[in-house]
Design a protein around this motif. Structure first.
Motif, PDB file in Angstrom:
ATOM      1  N   ALA A  54       1.017  -1.061  -0.100  1.00 48.49           N
ATOM      2  CA  ALA A  54      -0.204   0.141   0.013  1.00 48.49           C
ATOM      3  C   ALA A  54       1.079   0.800  -0.231  1.00 48.49           C
ATOM      4  N   ARG A  55       1.916   1.477   0.508  1.00 49.63           N
ATOM      5  CA  ARG A  55       3.442   2.504   0.475  1.00 49.63           C
ATOM      6  C   ARG A  55       3.952   2.721  -0.607  1.00 49.63           C
ATOM      7  N   THR A  56       3.617   1.592  -1.808  1.00 53.37           N
ATOM      8  CA  THR A  56       4.626   2.014  -3.432  1.00 53.37           C
ATOM      9  C   THR A  56       3.773   1.714  -4.315  1.00 53.37           C
ATOM     10  N   GLU A  57       2.547   0.675  -4.296  1.00 52.24           N
ATOM     11  CA  GLU A  57       1.702   0.012  -4.988  1.00 52.24           C
ATOM     12  C   GLU A  57       0.504  -0.074  -4.681  1.00 52.24           C
ATOM     13  N   PRO A  58      -0.291   1.253  -4.130  1.00 51.78           N
ATOM     14  CA  PRO A  58      -2.218   1.118  -3.987  1.00 51.78           C
ATOM     15  C   PRO A  58      -2.574   0.340  -4.321  1.00 51.78           C
ATOM     16  N   ALA A  59      -2.817   0.270  -5.969  1.00 52.30           N
ATOM     17  CA  ALA A  59      -3.800   0.183  -6.864  1.00 52.30           C
ATOM     18  C   ALA A  59      -3.340  -1.045  -6.426  1.00 52.30           C
ATOM     19  N   LEU A  60      -2.322  -1.730  -6.538  1.00 52.51           N
ATOM     20  CA  LEU A  60      -1.751  -3.206  -5.660  1.00 52.51           C
ATOM     21  C   LEU A  60      -1.865  -4.270  -4.762  1.00 52.51           C
ATOM     22  N   LEU A  99       7.640   3.790  -9.145  1.00 53.97           N
ATOM     23  CA  LEU A  99       9.149   3.232  -8.015  1.00 53.97           C
ATOM     24  C   LEU A  99       9.173   2.980  -7.155  1.00 53.97           C
ATOM     25  N   GLY A 100       8.663   3.116  -6.132  1.00 49.95           N
ATOM     26  CA  GLY A 100       9.358   4.035  -4.238  1.00 49.95           C
ATOM     27  C   GLY A 100       8.358   4.305  -4.199  1.00 49.95           C
ATOM     28  N   THR A 101       8.510   5.283  -2.946  1.00 50.58           N
ATOM     29  CA  THR A 101       6.976   6.480  -2.651  1.00 50.58           C
ATOM     30  C   THR A 101       7.364   7.844  -3.186  1.00 50.58           C
ATOM     31  N   VAL A 102       6.380   8.470  -3.874  1.00 58.06           N
ATOM     32  CA  VAL A 102       5.825   9.285  -4.785  1.00 58.06           C
ATOM     33  C   VAL A 102       7.149  10.643  -3.855  1.00 58.06           C
ATOM     34  N   ARG A 103       7.458  11.229  -4.734  1.00 60.76           N
ATOM     35  CA  ARG A 103       8.130  12.312  -3.410  1.00 60.76           C
ATOM     36  C   ARG A 103       7.791  13.319  -4.592  1.00 60.76           C
ATOM     37  N   GLU A 104       7.106  13.917  -5.424  1.00 55.74           N
ATOM     38  CA  GLU A 104       6.176  14.944  -6.215  1.00 55.74           C
ATOM     39  C   GLU A 104       5.812  14.631  -7.158  1.00 55.74           C
ATOM     40  N   PRO A 218       1.203   7.903   1.316  1.00 54.66           N
ATOM     41  CA  PRO A 218       2.320   7.401   0.667  1.00 54.66           C
ATOM     42  C   PRO A 218       1.963   6.863  -0.107  1.00 54.66           C
ATOM     43  N   GLY A 219       2.397   6.843  -1.531  1.00 49.82           N
ATOM     44  CA  GLY A 219       1.894   6.130  -2.768  1.00 49.82           C
ATOM     45  C   GLY A 219       1.250   6.672  -4.018  1.00 49.82           C
ATOM     46  N   VAL A 220       0.105   7.533  -3.065  1.00 51.00           N
ATOM     47  CA  VAL A 220      -0.767   8.003  -4.075  1.00 51.00           C
ATOM     48  C   VAL A 220      -0.220   9.082  -4.444  1.00 51.00           C
ATOM     49  N   VAL A 221      -1.038   8.860  -5.874  1.00 54.18           N
ATOM     50  CA  VAL A 221      -1.078  10.278  -6.838  1.00 54.18           C
ATOM     51  C   VAL A 221      -2.165  11.050  -7.172  1.00 54.18           C
ATOM     52  N   GLU A 222      -2.311  12.453  -6.044  1.00 54.43           N
ATOM     53  CA  GLU A 222      -3.649  13.092  -6.067  1.00 54.43           C
ATOM     54  C   GLU A 222      -4.035  13.984  -6.752  1.00 54.43           C
ATOM     55  N   PRO A 223      -3.998  13.961  -7.691  1.00 56.30           N
ATOM     56  CA  PRO A 223      -4.567  14.851  -9.113  1.00 56.30           C
ATOM     57  C   PRO A 223      -4.382  16.430  -8.791  1.00 56.30           C
ATOM     58  N   GLY A 224      -5.328  16.474  -7.886  1.00 56.37           N
ATOM     59  CA  GLY A 224      -5.987  17.589  -6.594  1.00 56.37           C
ATOM     60  C   GLY A 224      -7.002  17.829  -6.080  1.00 56.37           C
TER      61      GLY A 224
END
Length: 230
Positions: A54-60, A99-104, A218-224
């Motif tokens: 869940a930290r790096t591959e939330p969908a998985l 690949l890994g935790t989202v930085r930005e 962590p690991g989630v890209v939230e568009p806004g």
């Protein structure tokens, strides 16, 4: 004599048949118990994997939690599924694959194109994040990617590496690879190995992008907040 033999045979059969039925029942029960134990073990393993990923591959992680509950409704599987629900219940979509935790990450004006980089310095491009089927592609680089930016129309992206090298590329949503050739640029001022850590390449020579998205879990890209949440 014949009657006695017949009675003896019937008696033997009447004794053997129940014994066979009992033996088959015990064998079936043993196999079912073994299958249940194996399913419960697999369910617990999937539940643990769901929390780890869940930290790096939330969908998985979500898929593994669902698989754990479907394999066997163990307490661990139910807890894993509940945690996934509580974690993402306010999100319409979750982008995975960095690949890994989202930085930005940064988005286009309509947030349909997303460019993200991880703590490991790997960049991933997403298209269709809000309008259709999500597709993604790795962005090639020669070093660790620190900063990323996407144009407001979503047709061009760029990044700056830790060594100061920058590059840009066209975004082609109709192409199989999603992005065109990467064009290298000279090193950005104030960047590189000996750069001042208080000065970031994205702050040199331009204003910060007003559409830069804010990080989610962590690991989630939230568009806004204007379309990522219900």
């Amino acid at each position: 004599m014949r009657l006695a033999r017949l009675l003896t045979a019937l008696t033997a059969v009447s004794l053997v048949v129940p014994l066979v039925l009992v033996a088959l029942s015990l064998l079936y029960a043993t196999r079912e118990e073994s299958r249940e134990r194996a399913a419960e073990a697999a369910s617990r393993a999937l539940a643990v994997a769901a929390e780890d990923d869940a930290r790096t591959e939330p969908a998985l992680g979500v898929l593994e939690a669902l698989a754990a509950h479907r394999t066997a409704s163990t307490p661990e599987a139910r807890n894993a599924l509940l945690r996934q629900y509580l974690r993402y219940r306010d999100y319409d979509r979750v982008l995975s694959g960095v690949l890994g935790t989202v930085r930005e990450f940064t988005t286009s004006a309509n947030a349909d194109v997303v460019l993200a980089t991880s703590q490991l310095g790997r960049a991933v491009l997403y298209v269709g994040a809000t309008s259709g089927r999500v597709r993604s592609a790795r962005v090639p680089s020669t070093g660790q990617v620190l900063d990323v930016v996407v144009s407001t129309d979503g047709k061009r992206g760029a990044y700056v590496q830790a060594d100061g090298k920058a590059a840009w590329f066209d975004v082609d949503t109709d192409a199989a690879g999603l992005l065109g050739p990467v064009h290298r640029l000279p090193a950005a001022p104030g960047s590189g190995v000996s750069r001042d850590p208080s000065v970031r390449p994205r702050d040199v020579g331009r204003r910060p992008c007003p559409r830069r998205a804010r990080p989610g879990p962590p690991g989630v890209v939230e568009p806004g907040p204007w379309h990522a949440r219900r």
